[in-house]
Design an enzyme around this catalytic site. Sequence first.
Site, PDB file in Angstrom:
ATOM      1  N   TYR A 132       6.285 -17.150  -5.841  1.00 51.18           N
ATOM      2  CA  TYR A 132       7.266 -16.636  -4.880  1.00 51.18           C
ATOM      3  C   TYR A 132       8.653 -16.566  -5.509  1.00 51.18           C
ATOM      4  CZ  TYR A 132      10.326 -16.436  -0.791  1.00 51.18           C
ATOM      5  OH  TYR A 132      11.293 -16.085   0.113  1.00 51.18           O
ATOM      6  N   ALA A 141       9.485 -16.421  -8.622  1.00 56.39           N
ATOM      7  CA  ALA A 141       9.504 -15.397  -9.667  1.00 56.39           C
ATOM      8  C   ALA A 141       9.585 -14.000  -9.070  1.00 56.39           C
ATOM      9  CB  ALA A 141       8.263 -15.530 -10.553  1.00 56.39           C
ATOM     10  N   SER A 142       8.843 -13.765  -7.985  1.00 59.42           N
ATOM     11  CA  SER A 142       8.868 -12.442  -7.357  1.00 59.42           C
ATOM     12  C   SER A 142      10.236 -12.140  -6.762  1.00 59.42           C
ATOM     13  CB  SER A 142       7.774 -12.325  -6.289  1.00 59.42           C
ATOM     14  OG  SER A 142       8.060 -13.141  -5.156  1.00 59.42           O
ATOM     15  N   LYS A 143      10.887 -13.146  -6.183  1.00 55.73           N
ATOM     16  CA  LYS A 143      12.207 -12.933  -5.598  1.00 55.73           C
ATOM     17  C   LYS A 143      13.274 -12.757  -6.682  1.00 55.73           C
ATOM     18  CE  LYS A 143      11.343 -12.830  -1.225  1.00 55.73           C
ATOM     19  NZ  LYS A 143      11.626 -11.622  -0.410  1.00 55.73           N
ATOM     20  N   SER A 178      16.077 -14.011  -2.321  1.00 58.72           N
ATOM     21  CA  SER A 178      16.060 -15.379  -1.801  1.00 58.72           C
ATOM     22  C   SER A 178      16.839 -16.248  -2.763  1.00 58.72           C
ATOM     23  CB  SER A 178      14.621 -15.894  -1.688  1.00 58.72           C
ATOM     24  OG  SER A 178      14.597 -17.290  -1.434  1.00 58.72           O
ATOM     25  N   ASP A 225       0.852  -1.192   0.000  1.00 61.93           N
ATOM     26  CA  ASP A 225       0.000   0.000   0.000  1.00 61.93           C
ATOM     27  C   ASP A 225       0.885   1.238   0.000  1.00 61.93           C
ATOM     28  OD1 ASP A 225      -1.640   2.206   0.741  1.00 61.93           O
ATOM     29  OD2 ASP A 225      -3.075   0.848   1.708  1.00 61.93           O
TER      30      ASP A 225
END
Length: 249
Positions: A151, A153-155, A138, A65
Amino acid sequence: MPDSDAIRERIWIIGASDGIGAALARAWAGPKVELILSARSKAPLTALAERLGPGHMVLPLDVSDRAQLEAAAEQITADGPLDRIVHLAALYDPGMVADLDPDRAAQIVAVNLTGSFHVAQVAPRLLRPGGQLALCGSVAGYIGLPLGQIYSASKAGVINLAESLRTEWAGQTDVRLISPGFVDTRLTRKNRFAMPALSTPEQAAKAIMAGLDGRRFEIHFPRRFTRALKLLRALPYWASLPLLKRLIT
């Protein structure tokens, strides 16, 4: 708030309610350190701050946010510049990609990757010249691991973001990348497989603190595990992908 002359460092830990973040707070807390503790849940932050003693700020927020992050930044700025920002907040759900709920996938990306972007954008105006911004990737971001879902992919995106910032902000902000292996936390306890080289949050905190005081861009641990994954990442796909397939067959 303690007298500013007595403060050696002001450190903002995002994701401090438990796990590595809480362990870092406990290790860093002292008479010459002011900690700003953030996470989505206020109650565990307040309990942690009470155990650490007076002089620390509790600042609940959701990094996905942007409005909440901007409001927190205004509060922090009022008390002077920061020496370090350590961003550890993350969401994680293990399993096969096809099984993940799309709304949950979007939430994981919003917290892990977009949240890191938000923190990076507000960091320059909060940090003193030469101050430190540490983003948490990570080892799951090194290569597309089975059961990593969105997860991993985001890291991978966080790793890429930190690499970009390290170059863009050279000489202005000390950008660091934290790449933990398996650490015994609330998130990793969701795993239903054996986790090699499992570290405690206290061991992770010790490695992070030593790394942030050193000169290397990336802080990865435990090295006996992370080095193996770095080697796997360096292999050509014809060699690495069959090895990865063995993890789920």
